[in-house]
Design a protein around this motif. Structure first.
Motif, PDB file in Angstrom:
ATOM      1  N   GLN A 114      24.716  13.031   7.994  1.00 29.07           N
ATOM      2  CA  GLN A 114      24.838  13.494   6.545  1.00 29.07           C
ATOM      3  C   GLN A 114      24.073  12.769   5.741  1.00 29.07           C
ATOM      4  N   VAL A 115      23.972  11.850   5.803  1.00 31.06           N
ATOM      5  CA  VAL A 115      23.109  10.924   4.697  1.00 31.06           C
ATOM      6  C   VAL A 115      21.703  11.357   4.991  1.00 31.06           C
ATOM      7  N   GLN A 116      21.300  11.325   6.220  1.00 30.59           N
ATOM      8  CA  GLN A 116      19.974  11.993   6.515  1.00 30.59           C
ATOM      9  C   GLN A 116      19.777  13.385   6.131  1.00 30.59           C
ATOM     10  N   PHE A 117      20.678  14.319   6.355  1.00 31.43           N
ATOM     11  CA  PHE A 117      20.676  15.563   5.716  1.00 31.43           C
ATOM     12  C   PHE A 117      20.407  15.702   4.571  1.00 31.43           C
ATOM     13  N   LEU A 118      21.087  14.737   3.560  1.00 31.18           N
ATOM     14  CA  LEU A 118      20.795  14.710   2.150  1.00 31.18           C
ATOM     15  C   LEU A 118      19.514  14.038   1.852  1.00 31.18           C
ATOM     16  N   LEU A 119      19.146  13.161   2.397  1.00 29.48           N
ATOM     17  CA  LEU A 119      17.993  12.251   1.975  1.00 29.48           C
ATOM     18  C   LEU A 119      16.648  13.466   2.140  1.00 29.48           C
ATOM     19  N   GLU A 120      16.815  14.222   3.123  1.00 26.68           N
ATOM     20  CA  GLU A 120      15.672  15.167   3.409  1.00 26.68           C
ATOM     21  C   GLU A 120      15.905  16.570   2.546  1.00 26.68           C
ATOM     22  N   LYS A 121      16.826  16.455   1.714  1.00 25.68           N
ATOM     23  CA  LYS A 121      17.189  17.632   0.585  1.00 25.68           C
ATOM     24  C   LYS A 121      17.091  18.845   1.345  1.00 25.68           C
ATOM     25  N   LYS A 122      17.820  18.833   2.190  1.00 28.25           N
ATOM     26  CA  LYS A 122      17.812  19.955   2.759  1.00 28.25           C
ATOM     27  C   LYS A 122      19.183  21.108   2.110  1.00 28.25           C
ATOM     28  N   LEU A 124      18.713  22.720  -0.637  1.00 27.44           N
ATOM     29  CA  LEU A 124      18.805  22.522  -1.983  1.00 27.44           C
ATOM     30  C   LEU A 124      19.107  24.304  -2.666  1.00 27.44           C
ATOM     31  N   LYS A 125      20.085  23.981  -3.401  1.00 21.36           N
ATOM     32  CA  LYS A 125      20.888  25.219  -4.308  1.00 21.36           C
ATOM     33  C   LYS A 125      21.669  26.092  -3.262  1.00 21.36           C
ATOM     34  N   LYS A 126      21.810  25.664  -2.089  1.00 27.08           N
ATOM     35  CA  LYS A 126      22.761  26.239  -1.276  1.00 27.08           C
ATOM     36  C   LYS A 126      23.908  25.382  -0.691  1.00 27.08           C
ATOM     37  N   ASN A 127      23.519  23.840  -0.514  1.00 33.10           N
ATOM     38  CA  ASN A 127      24.417  22.891  -0.080  1.00 33.10           C
ATOM     39  C   ASN A 127      25.008  22.338  -1.300  1.00 33.10           C
ATOM     40  N   GLU A 128      26.185  22.329  -1.605  1.00 33.45           N
ATOM     41  CA  GLU A 128      26.711  21.706  -2.950  1.00 33.45           C
ATOM     42  C   GLU A 128      26.540  20.145  -3.052  1.00 33.45           C
ATOM     43  N   GLU A 129      26.542  19.360  -1.637  1.00 32.64           N
ATOM     44  CA  GLU A 129      26.105  17.966  -1.993  1.00 32.64           C
ATOM     45  C   GLU A 129      24.542  17.921  -2.326  1.00 32.64           C
ATOM     46  N   THR A 130      24.061  18.427  -1.508  1.00 33.85           N
ATOM     47  CA  THR A 130      22.351  18.371  -1.513  1.00 33.85           C
ATOM     48  C   THR A 130      21.888  18.750  -3.364  1.00 33.85           C
ATOM     49  N   GLN A 131      22.568  19.856  -3.757  1.00 31.61           N
ATOM     50  CA  GLN A 131      22.602  20.072  -5.066  1.00 31.61           C
ATOM     51  C   GLN A 131      22.861  19.047  -5.859  1.00 31.61           C
ATOM     52  N   THR A 132      24.150  18.548  -5.824  1.00 33.37           N
ATOM     53  CA  THR A 132      24.600  17.399  -6.541  1.00 33.37           C
ATOM     54  C   THR A 132      23.690  16.144  -6.708  1.00 33.37           C
ATOM     55  N   LEU A 133      23.143  15.755  -5.419  1.00 38.57           N
ATOM     56  CA  LEU A 133      22.116  14.761  -5.317  1.00 38.57           C
ATOM     57  C   LEU A 133      20.863  14.832  -6.068  1.00 38.57           C
ATOM     58  N   ALA A 160       5.420  20.855 -18.217  1.00 39.07           N
ATOM     59  CA  ALA A 160       5.412  21.638 -16.975  1.00 39.07           C
ATOM     60  C   ALA A 160       6.336  20.929 -15.833  1.00 39.07           C
ATOM     61  N   ILE A 161       6.344  19.534 -15.941  1.00 44.80           N
ATOM     62  CA  ILE A 161       7.319  18.831 -15.038  1.00 44.80           C
ATOM     63  C   ILE A 161       8.739  18.995 -15.660  1.00 44.80           C
ATOM     64  N   LEU A 162       8.817  19.191 -17.064  1.00 40.95           N
ATOM     65  CA  LEU A 162      10.239  19.247 -17.466  1.00 40.95           C
ATOM     66  C   LEU A 162      10.664  20.731 -16.791  1.00 40.95           C
ATOM     67  N   ARG A 163       9.918  21.678 -16.915  1.00 38.34           N
ATOM     68  CA  ARG A 163      10.211  23.077 -16.447  1.00 38.34           C
ATOM     69  C   ARG A 163      10.618  22.961 -14.884  1.00 38.34           C
ATOM     70  N   LYS A 164       9.625  22.230 -14.079  1.00 40.35           N
ATOM     71  CA  LYS A 164      10.238  22.105 -12.750  1.00 40.35           C
ATOM     72  C   LYS A 164      11.327  21.432 -12.592  1.00 40.35           C
ATOM     73  N   THR A 165      11.708  20.259 -13.444  1.00 37.88           N
ATOM     74  CA  THR A 165      13.014  19.670 -13.352  1.00 37.88           C
ATOM     75  C   THR A 165      14.014  20.382 -13.562  1.00 37.88           C
ATOM     76  N   TRP A 166      14.019  21.314 -14.833  1.00 35.84           N
ATOM     77  CA  TRP A 166      15.038  21.926 -15.134  1.00 35.84           C
ATOM     78  C   TRP A 166      15.512  23.214 -14.189  1.00 35.84           C
ATOM     79  N   ARG A 167      14.457  23.457 -13.337  1.00 33.92           N
ATOM     80  CA  ARG A 167      14.570  24.877 -12.591  1.00 33.92           C
ATOM     81  C   ARG A 167      15.558  24.107 -11.214  1.00 33.92           C
ATOM     82  N   LYS A 168      15.267  22.808 -10.949  1.00 32.52           N
ATOM     83  CA  LYS A 168      15.782  22.131  -9.822  1.00 32.52           C
ATOM     84  C   LYS A 168      17.255  21.965  -9.992  1.00 32.52           C
TER      85      LYS A 168
END
Length: 197
Positions: A114-122, A124-133, A160-168
């Motif tokens: 699970q830690v490896q799954f999260l570290l690899e950001k798998k 994103l936007k679908k998994n609650e813990e990945t999104q929280t991270l 541009a960086i702020l926009r990318k950050t915000w979308r994540k």
């Protein structure tokens, strides 16, 4: 072993590894190993943003950049493709490093996976813990690293960086971001970035 002992020991080993970072940052008058300070900030922000975070998520936040300096950015081409390849290599490196430490502590394969799954950001936007991270990563960036970044780069790139950050970020993450203790100039840049989305 008890869970509380496990996580304390894992944090200790993660921190010992990050203490070796040759890069330093001065914060509140003290010099810190850069990635050690980053890891502590991640844990602090996670405890505020998601106080009920699972043990796997707490572990991931603490080791998200573990020994990052060992794979330097300039070992890959200094372009977009090189940057993406570097980021992918880092994810795999962090996942392997974290797994090695967690095995020593005695964590189960399930927690390590699970830690490896999260570290690899798998997922994103679908998994609650990945999104929280990801939300916590973005919040730590905005609180501690955004203004130094903005001081070194053209305003157009900063926006541009702020926009990318915000979308994540999730809605919850975006709400938390607007409550961070940012300077007036930083808040203006954030407002400009998100108003243009």
């Amino acid at each position: 072993m008890a869970t509380a002992h496990n996580i304390k020991r894992a944090f200790q080993l993660f921190d010992n590894a990050n203490r070796e970072d040759p890069n330093t940052e001065v914060f509140e008058g003290k010099t810190h190993a850069k990635e050690l300070l980053y890891a502590q900030r991640m844990t602090e922000r996670l405890s505020i943003f998601a106080p009920d975070a699972s043990e796997a998520l707490q572990l991931t936040a603490r080791c998200q950049h573990i020994c990052r300096w060992e794979i330097a950015r300039d070992t890959y081409d200094m372009n977009r493709e090189g940057y993406l390849r570097w980021r992918q290599a880092l994810k795999k490196f962090h996942a392997a490093k974290a797994a090695s430490i967690l095995e020593k502590v005695g964590y189960s394969k399930e927690v390590i996976n699970q830690v490896q799954f999260l570290l690899e950001k798998k997922h994103l936007k679908k998994n609650e813990e990945t999104q929280t991270l990801e939300d916590v990563i973005c919040l730590v960036f905005l609180e501690y690293y955004f203004e130094p970044f903005a001081a070194k780069h053209p305003e157009e790139k900063t926006i541009a960086i702020l926009r990318k950050t915000w979308r994540k970020m999730s809605d919850k993450g975006q709400t938390a971001a607007l409550k961070l203790p940012l300077s007036e100039s930083a808040l203006q840049l954030v407002s400009r970035a998100i108003n243009a989305l």
